[in-house]
Write a protein that holds these residues in place. Structure first.
Motif, PDB file in Angstrom:
ATOM      1  N   ASN A 103       0.799  -1.232   0.000  1.00  0.00           N
ATOM      2  CA  ASN A 103       0.000   0.000   0.000  1.00  0.00           C
ATOM      3  C   ASN A 103       0.828   1.278   0.000  1.00  0.00           C
ATOM      4  O   ASN A 103       0.296   2.362  -0.203  1.00  0.00           O
TER       5      ASN A 103
ATOM      6  N   GLY B 293      -6.475 -11.651  -5.249  1.00  0.00           N
ATOM      7  CA  GLY B 293      -7.307 -11.300  -4.100  1.00  0.00           C
ATOM      8  C   GLY B 293      -8.219 -12.443  -3.695  1.00  0.00           C
ATOM      9  O   GLY B 293      -8.299 -12.811  -2.518  1.00  0.00           O
TER      10      GLY B 293
ATOM     11  N   LEU C 219      -7.183 -13.950   0.164  1.00  0.00           N
ATOM     12  CA  LEU C 219      -7.700 -13.231   1.336  1.00  0.00           C
ATOM     13  C   LEU C 219      -8.106 -14.153   2.477  1.00  0.00           C
ATOM     14  O   LEU C 219      -7.797 -13.898   3.639  1.00  0.00           O
TER      15      LEU C 219
ATOM     16  N   ALA D  60      -4.829 -15.256   4.078  1.00  0.00           N
ATOM     17  CA  ALA D  60      -4.082 -14.155   4.693  1.00  0.00           C
ATOM     18  C   ALA D  60      -4.797 -13.653   5.945  1.00  0.00           C
ATOM     19  O   ALA D  60      -4.171 -13.366   6.961  1.00  0.00           O
ATOM     20  N   ASN D  61      -6.117 -13.584   5.888  1.00  0.00           N
ATOM     21  CA  ASN D  61      -6.923 -13.166   7.036  1.00  0.00           C
ATOM     22  C   ASN D  61      -7.493 -14.383   7.762  1.00  0.00           C
ATOM     23  O   ASN D  61      -8.680 -14.422   8.098  1.00  0.00           O
TER      24      ASN D  61
ATOM     25  N   ALA E 134      -7.340 -15.544  10.775  1.00  0.00           N
ATOM     26  CA  ALA E 134      -7.964 -15.371  12.091  1.00  0.00           C
ATOM     27  C   ALA E 134      -9.397 -14.862  11.937  1.00  0.00           C
ATOM     28  O   ALA E 134     -10.322 -15.340  12.614  1.00  0.00           O
TER      29      ALA E 134
ATOM     30  N   THR F 245      -4.227   2.508   9.095  1.00  0.00           N
ATOM     31  CA  THR F 245      -4.571   1.625   7.985  1.00  0.00           C
ATOM     32  C   THR F 245      -3.361   1.279   7.128  1.00  0.00           C
ATOM     33  O   THR F 245      -3.323   0.210   6.539  1.00  0.00           O
ATOM     34  N   THR F 246      -2.372   2.173   7.048  1.00  0.00           N
ATOM     35  CA  THR F 246      -1.219   1.859   6.196  1.00  0.00           C
ATOM     36  C   THR F 246      -0.067   1.236   6.970  1.00  0.00           C
ATOM     37  O   THR F 246       0.641   0.387   6.437  1.00  0.00           O
TER      38      THR F 246
ATOM     39  N   ARG G 253      -7.797  -1.920   4.063  1.00  0.00           N
ATOM     40  CA  ARG G 253      -6.445  -1.917   4.630  1.00  0.00           C
ATOM     41  C   ARG G 253      -6.521  -2.206   6.124  1.00  0.00           C
ATOM     42  O   ARG G 253      -5.709  -2.958   6.663  1.00  0.00           O
TER      43      ARG G 253
ATOM     44  N   MET H 261      -8.913  -3.936   7.710  1.00  0.00           N
ATOM     45  CA  MET H 261      -9.273  -5.345   7.901  1.00  0.00           C
ATOM     46  C   MET H 261      -8.082  -6.260   7.671  1.00  0.00           C
ATOM     47  O   MET H 261      -7.902  -7.269   8.350  1.00  0.00           O
ATOM     48  N   ILE H 262      -7.255  -5.894   6.703  1.00  0.00           N
ATOM     49  CA  ILE H 262      -6.074  -6.684   6.363  1.00  0.00           C
ATOM     50  C   ILE H 262      -5.013  -6.553   7.446  1.00  0.00           C
ATOM     51  O   ILE H 262      -4.325  -7.514   7.791  1.00  0.00           O
ATOM     52  N   GLN H 263      -4.873  -5.334   8.011  1.00  0.00           N
ATOM     53  CA  GLN H 263      -3.923  -5.143   9.114  1.00  0.00           C
ATOM     54  C   GLN H 263      -4.325  -5.971  10.319  1.00  0.00           C
ATOM     55  O   GLN H 263      -3.475  -6.502  11.032  1.00  0.00           O
TER      56      GLN H 263
ATOM     57  N   GLY I 260      -6.792  -8.551  10.397  1.00  0.00           N
ATOM     58  CA  GLY I 260      -7.464  -9.830  10.187  1.00  0.00           C
ATOM     59  C   GLY I 260      -6.612 -11.067  10.389  1.00  0.00           C
ATOM     60  O   GLY I 260      -7.133 -12.176  10.418  1.00  0.00           O
ATOM     61  N   ASN I 261      -5.286 -10.891  10.517  1.00  0.00           N
ATOM     62  CA  ASN I 261      -4.439 -12.082  10.577  1.00  0.00           C
ATOM     63  C   ASN I 261      -4.122 -12.537  12.000  1.00  0.00           C
ATOM     64  O   ASN I 261      -3.594 -13.621  12.200  1.00  0.00           O
ATOM     65  N   THR I 262      -4.427 -11.716  12.996  1.00  0.00           N
ATOM     66  CA  THR I 262      -4.137 -12.067  14.383  1.00  0.00           C
ATOM     67  C   THR I 262      -5.362 -11.795  15.245  1.00  0.00           C
ATOM     68  O   THR I 262      -5.971 -10.725  15.138  1.00  0.00           O
TER      69      THR I 262
ATOM     70  N   LEU J  63      -9.271  -7.067  16.393  1.00  0.00           N
ATOM     71  CA  LEU J  63     -10.088  -7.908  15.508  1.00  0.00           C
ATOM     72  C   LEU J  63     -11.447  -8.179  16.152  1.00  0.00           C
ATOM     73  O   LEU J  63     -12.484  -8.103  15.481  1.00  0.00           O
TER      74      LEU J  63
ATOM     75  N   GLY K 296     -11.987 -10.425  -1.513  1.00  0.00           N
ATOM     76  CA  GLY K 296     -10.607 -10.380  -1.986  1.00  0.00           C
ATOM     77  C   GLY K 296     -10.503  -9.819  -3.386  1.00  0.00           C
ATOM     78  O   GLY K 296      -9.687  -8.932  -3.659  1.00  0.00           O
TER      79      GLY K 296
ATOM     80  N   LEU L 232      -8.408  -6.077  -3.384  1.00  0.00           N
ATOM     81  CA  LEU L 232      -6.937  -6.112  -3.377  1.00  0.00           C
ATOM     82  C   LEU L 232      -6.312  -5.024  -4.238  1.00  0.00           C
ATOM     83  O   LEU L 232      -5.360  -4.363  -3.823  1.00  0.00           O
TER      84      LEU L 232
ATOM     85  N   ALA M 110      -6.632  -1.834  -2.193  1.00  0.00           N
ATOM     86  CA  ALA M 110      -5.887  -1.855  -0.932  1.00  0.00           C
ATOM     87  C   ALA M 110      -4.382  -1.794  -1.214  1.00  0.00           C
ATOM     88  O   ALA M 110      -3.637  -1.107  -0.524  1.00  0.00           O
TER      89      ALA M 110
END
Lengths: 223, 223
Positions: A132, A180, A184, A187-188, A190, B39-40, B125, B127-129, B131-133, B138, B180, B184, B187
């Motif tokens: 980004n 995407g 997704l 990657a997401n 969780a 977000t970034t 951005r 959600m992606i930041q 969404g993984n943990t 979250l 996705g 993408l 984002a």
DNA sequence: AGAGTAACTTGTCAACTGACAAGTAATTGG
DNA sequence: CCAATTACTTGTCAGTTGACAAGTTACTCT
């Protein structure tokens, strides 16, 4: 206390504390911990001290083995991109060889790509962390690997388009729709787990995702 | 020096320095700057001092207006989720009302969703930041907004499936393929710009993406 | 066995970070 | 016009961070 740098070996029936030194093992543990940190938290939010702690090694060892934090990031990115290049080129070759039917080739490629994405969610977490903002890390990723892969996907798509088996769209949009859609959920993971009440990375879920996406790209005609 | 907190007004032909105080404006500038940062760069990598600097306000003002960094994040997330709820429910209503044809309704929905994603790349951005943990952020996002939207999309999809206008797949996979594929390119705008040599957020590019995705989901029959 | 080197350990530094306390200045209500 | 309140400003603190210097220890080679 429990010191990972020590292990006990039996010698003449007597336990003897032996201090092991294993540069390769240390670098490898650091790379694993750094991979997890950089891909989930991003570069700036990952501290070298925390990476050392989760790797289970002593404080100064990133400096010793890699020099700087930037060099550690490059080692991580280089490692993951090597894996990607190897597995993805195998997937492309697999699709090209096995099947004579253009539809079957495209299907094979899409499914292999989804399986790859599920096997390496870290890769797309990294792309998403760095995609980004245009800085030195994005440039590094683009010129090292991503641009080549982008060109290859576009080529494959245009070929399929000529043969009439791909949906009508611009290759650039195909690249982002495929990437995407394929990545997704992994990657997401969780978030997907919390929403879907099942581990998105388990085999059945991955296979369903691959089938769904392949069918989507190939629903134009005879199925 | 140039102090943003001062402005000059003409009064009886004489320039008089007037110090303006505008709590609403200050909070708003901080929210904008924090939105971009969170977000970034992600939560941990965003420093309150840097947010204050890019917002163009003095040092202690996040403490004063929001209390803590966590409260600032919640204000940012709350703001963006309010916008999303408003615009997305309008898009869903628009799709339901206008057209009697089920295919046209699905097409309308997909296109409206893509336009929304292009208008608010920050949302995905975020959600992606996050969404993984699985952490407090979250959870906050899921329970505040995302779970409701997920359920709604699944409902819409299952409805379309019953009417025979949607591709055969599980609603969960549809959610992640749609999301996705739709997000993408926006984002990861910096990456997409570097690869495609055009701004992915400009009107023509967005419209092409929306068309490509809508056609993909509706290529089953008569088109 | 003894020198040399690679691997690791620890101390220290300047810069940064989030939080809060103690101030000052502008506005408002009476 | 004064007092109260709100908005802002500045100082300070303890904890973290990346980097590097100066050590110490294990292993190798002869």
């Amino acid at each position: 206390m429990a010191d990972a740098a020590k292990q006990f070996t039996q010698q003449a029936g007597r336990a003897v504390a032996v201090r092991r030194r294993d540069a390769h093992g240390t670098k490898s543990k650091l790379l694993q911990a750094a991979l997890r940190a950089f891909t989930t938290q991003g570069y700036e939010a990952s501290s070298t001290r925390n990476i050392e702690t989760t790797a289970g090694v002593k404080r100064g060892l990133i400096s010793y083995h890699f020099g700087t934090k930037q060099a550690l990031w490059e080692a991580v990115a280089d490692h993951i991109m090597q894996v990607a290049e190897r597995e993805l080129s195998a997937a492309v070759r697999g699709a090209a060889d096995a099947d004579t039917d253009a539809r079957a080739r495209l299907r094979h490629f899409v499914k292999a790509y989804v399986f790859f994405c599920a096997r390496h969610p870290e890769l797309h977490r990294l792309m998403i962390q760095e995609g980004n903002t245009h800085d030195w890390r994005l440039d590094w990723l683009l010129e090292r690997s991503v641009r080549g892969w982008y060109v290859e996907v576009c080529r494959l798509f245009d070929e399929a388009l000529l043969l009439g088996v791909a949906p009508a769209m611009n290759a650039h949009h195909f690249y982002y729709i495929l990437t995407g859609a394929a990545t997704l959920m992994f990657a997401n993971a969780a978030e997907a787990q919390a929403l879907g009440q099942q581990n998105p990375l388990d085999a059945r879920s991955v296979a369903e995702h691959a089938d769904a996406l392949a069918n989507l790209f190939l629903s134009g005609e005879s199925q």
